[in-house]
Design an enzyme around this catalytic site. Structure first.
Site, PDB file in Angstrom:
ATOM      1  CB  CYS A   1      74.505  24.971  -9.363  1.00 37.07           C
ATOM      2  SG  CYS A   1      76.142  24.416  -9.288  1.00 37.07           S
TER       3      CYS A   1
ATOM      4  CB  CYS B   1      80.653  24.620 -13.327  1.00 35.72           C
ATOM      5  SG  CYS B   1      80.850  23.892 -11.663  1.00 35.72           S
TER       6      CYS B   1
ATOM      7  CD  GLU C   1      80.091  13.894 -13.316  1.00 34.88           C
ATOM      8  OE1 GLU C   1      80.674  14.677 -12.596  1.00 34.88           O
ATOM      9  OE2 GLU C   1      79.068  14.256 -13.712  1.00 34.88           O
TER      10      GLU C   1
ATOM     11  CB  SER D   1      83.401  16.041 -14.604  1.00 32.53           C
ATOM     12  OG  SER D   1      83.060  17.276 -14.581  1.00 32.53           O
TER      13      SER D   1
END
Length: 564
Positions: free
Chosen positions: A53, A203, A454, A480
């Site tokens: 990321c 993502c 999450e 999530s």
């Protein structure tokens, strides 16, 4: 009109004989006599090598620095932390994810305040680093601009049965569930593992990072069109350079973050999140950013706006497409222009360009929604927004559901109660969860978890086991951005605060009605009163370290799980 000082803070470290020592220190990092009149710009980055990321952020920081120089300022780069949810999911590490949002905001504030920097370019790529940076901008109220790292390209996999498909990180979690249920071979699981992350970037679906990047653009805190281009796309380098120039321009104009972060700007952000069908985490994060900006935003504002904004983005996790597809069809400005033309967006809000939302969109002149990736407003996927706040006897302060991916209008069933996620996962993998059950996971809230973990691992396992449309999952934790299906989180008050979720017992009937926006525990109040007699919460899980501090300070999820 009073003259604007584009060095509103750094003169204390550059001007006069009292600044001799600080000037000497700054000479050591490259500054000289020609630089003392330049505004000092903090380049705050969450770059690290732990997760894809953030990999592009070092490159983008260099571009931002060049832009600051070009604009007439002097950039000074510093770093902050970032937690990878993809790596920390499903184990103890997830307790630290939401906490990192506060650490990021606090650390950026600390450096900016200590070094008396005049403005900042904020760069981030992971789920919690985006809101953390925006919280810092709102708290500091300096000239500031946010730049997203960009999303990853989808991976491609060919399975043993000849099936070929694009995959994202969410496919791997669901594949684990399918493998455990005997519905997928370990060979195919390995193929998916090797395909999900083909390079740098966050993502790729409309998960939390892309939701928050879209929200940052809608708020006016990012350059128009900067949310959607992929991480590896060289347009990002141009956005980095322009962001550096823009923050200096903001200083020259005397525009600070709170000039941009108004109530109307937050309403725009909610509208865009609703249209995309974004992550449930956006509720927590917008409430937290608004609190830092001293804007009166409440959880009820989400339903008010969601009633009028259709859901038009056919995007993963519930849909077909990813952020790269949004980019190919014009990016976030396409959605914003459609909403503006329909009277669903405030066009008069100021942005980091120094122009209004309407002026920016007029310059870009984005195309109309393509009709497939982004539907038209008169042919939506759902007539109302993709997120809904539920209230009722189980959630007096509220709960959050992604209605964009919810597979039932009404669900009623018996409770299966578990204290914390691990116990529920063990029951699921042992085959003790049945169709029609309502799985209730308590003591996973902001304070009781702590950290409001999450629940992607268990939701993906439920889906992989073929129970995604037959089992309802409720928790005072959260989900999530990649979660979809029968999942309701953020239940408040949480269990540790004696919320009703603490008093649910196996077999109790629970009913959710999406149209009525209700979530109710169908147990007589007299019975609940008896259960409360002599009740005590579970003892703190952590008594030392950052989580012990966090659990003492954090507020309800209905207030954004803020600590200040």
């Amino acid at each position: 009109m009073p003259q604007i000082d584009w060095k509103p803070r750094s003169r204390v470290v550059t001007d006069g004989i009292e600044a001799t020592t600080s000037r000497g220190m700054l000479r050591a990092v490259g500054m000289g006599d020609a630089d003392w009149e330049k505004p000092q710009i903090g380049i705050a980055s969450s770059w690290n090598e732990i997760t894809p990321c953030n990999l592009s952020l070092d490159r983008l920081a260099q571009g931002a620095k060049e832009g600051v120089h070009s604009g007439g300022g002097y950039p000074l780069q510093f770093g902050t932390v970032s937690v990878s949810d993809g790596i920390s999911m499903g184990h103890e590490g997830m307790h630290f994810s939401l906490v990192s949002r506060e650490v990021i905001a606090d650390s950026v504030e600390t450096v900016m305040m200590a070094e008396r920097l005049d403005g900042t370019v904020l760069l981030a790529g992971c789920d919690k680093s985006l809101p953390g940076m925006l919280m810092a901008a709102a708290r500091l109220d300096l000239s500031a601009i946010f730049l997203y790292a960009g999303s990853i390209a989808p991976g491609w996999v060919k399975l043993s049965d000849g099936t070929e498909k694009d995959v994202t990180i969410i496919d791997s979690f669901e594949a684990v569930g399918a493998c455990k249920a005997g519905k997928m071979s370990e060979e195919d699981l390995k193929r998916i593992e090797c395909a999900i992350a083909p390079g740098e970037g966050a993502c790729g679906g409309m998960y939390t990072a892309n939701t928050m990047a879209s929200v940052a653009e809608a708020l006016g805190m990012s350059l128009p069109g900067s949310a959607a281009p992929p991480s590896a796309d060289r347009r990002r380098d141009s956005f980095a350079h322009r962001s550096g120039e823009a923050v200096v321009s903001l200083l020259k104009q005397g525009i600070t973050a709170r000039d941009i972060l108004t109530k109307k700007a937050f309403e725009n952000a909610i509208a865009v999140a609703m249209a995309f069908g974004g992550s449930t985490n956006v509720v927590l994060h917008l409430l937290a950013i608004a609190r830092e900006a001293e804007v009166d935003l409440t959880i009820d504002d989400f339903n008010r706006i969601g009633e009028t904004v259709p859901h038009i983005g056919d995007l993963k996790p519930f849909g077909t497409y990813v952020m790269n597809d949004v980019d190919r069809h014009g990016g976030v400005p396409v959605v914003m222009k459609a909403l503006l033309d329909a009277g669903l967006l405030h066009g008069d809000c100021l942005t980091v360009t120094g122009k209004t939302v309407a002026e920016n969109l007029a310059e870009i002149d984005p195309p109309a929604p393509d009709g497939t990736v982004l539907r038209s407003l008169d042919n939506p996927i759902h007539p109302t927004g993709g997120l809904t706040i539920l209230k009722g006897t189980l959630a007096p302060e509220g709960a959050v559901v992604k209605t964009a991916g919810f597979d039932a209008e009404v669900f009623e069933g018996p409770a299966r109660v578990f204290e914390r996620e691990r116990a529920a996962m063990d029951a699921l993998t042992a085959g003790r969860i049945n169709a029609g059950d309502v799985v209730v996971i308590c003591y996973e809230g902001p304070k009781g978890g702590p950290g409001m973990r999450e629940m992607l691992a268990i939701t993906a396992t439920i889906k992989g086991a073929g129970l995604g449309k037959d089992v309802l999952l409720l928790t005072d934790g959260r989900f999530s951005g990649g979660t979809t299906g029968l999942c309701i989180g953020h239940i408040a008050p949480e269990a540790v605060d004696a919320g009703p979720i603490a008093f649910v017992r196996d077999g109790d009937l629970i009913r959710v009605d999406i149209a009525a926006r209700s979530l109710d525990l169908l147990v007589d109040e007299s019975e609940l009163t008896a259960r409360r007699d002599g009740w005590a919460p579970l003892p703190p899980r952590y008594t030392r370290g950052v989580l012990a501090k966090y659990s003492k300070l954090v507020r309800s999820a209905a207030e954004g799980a803020v600590t200040g």
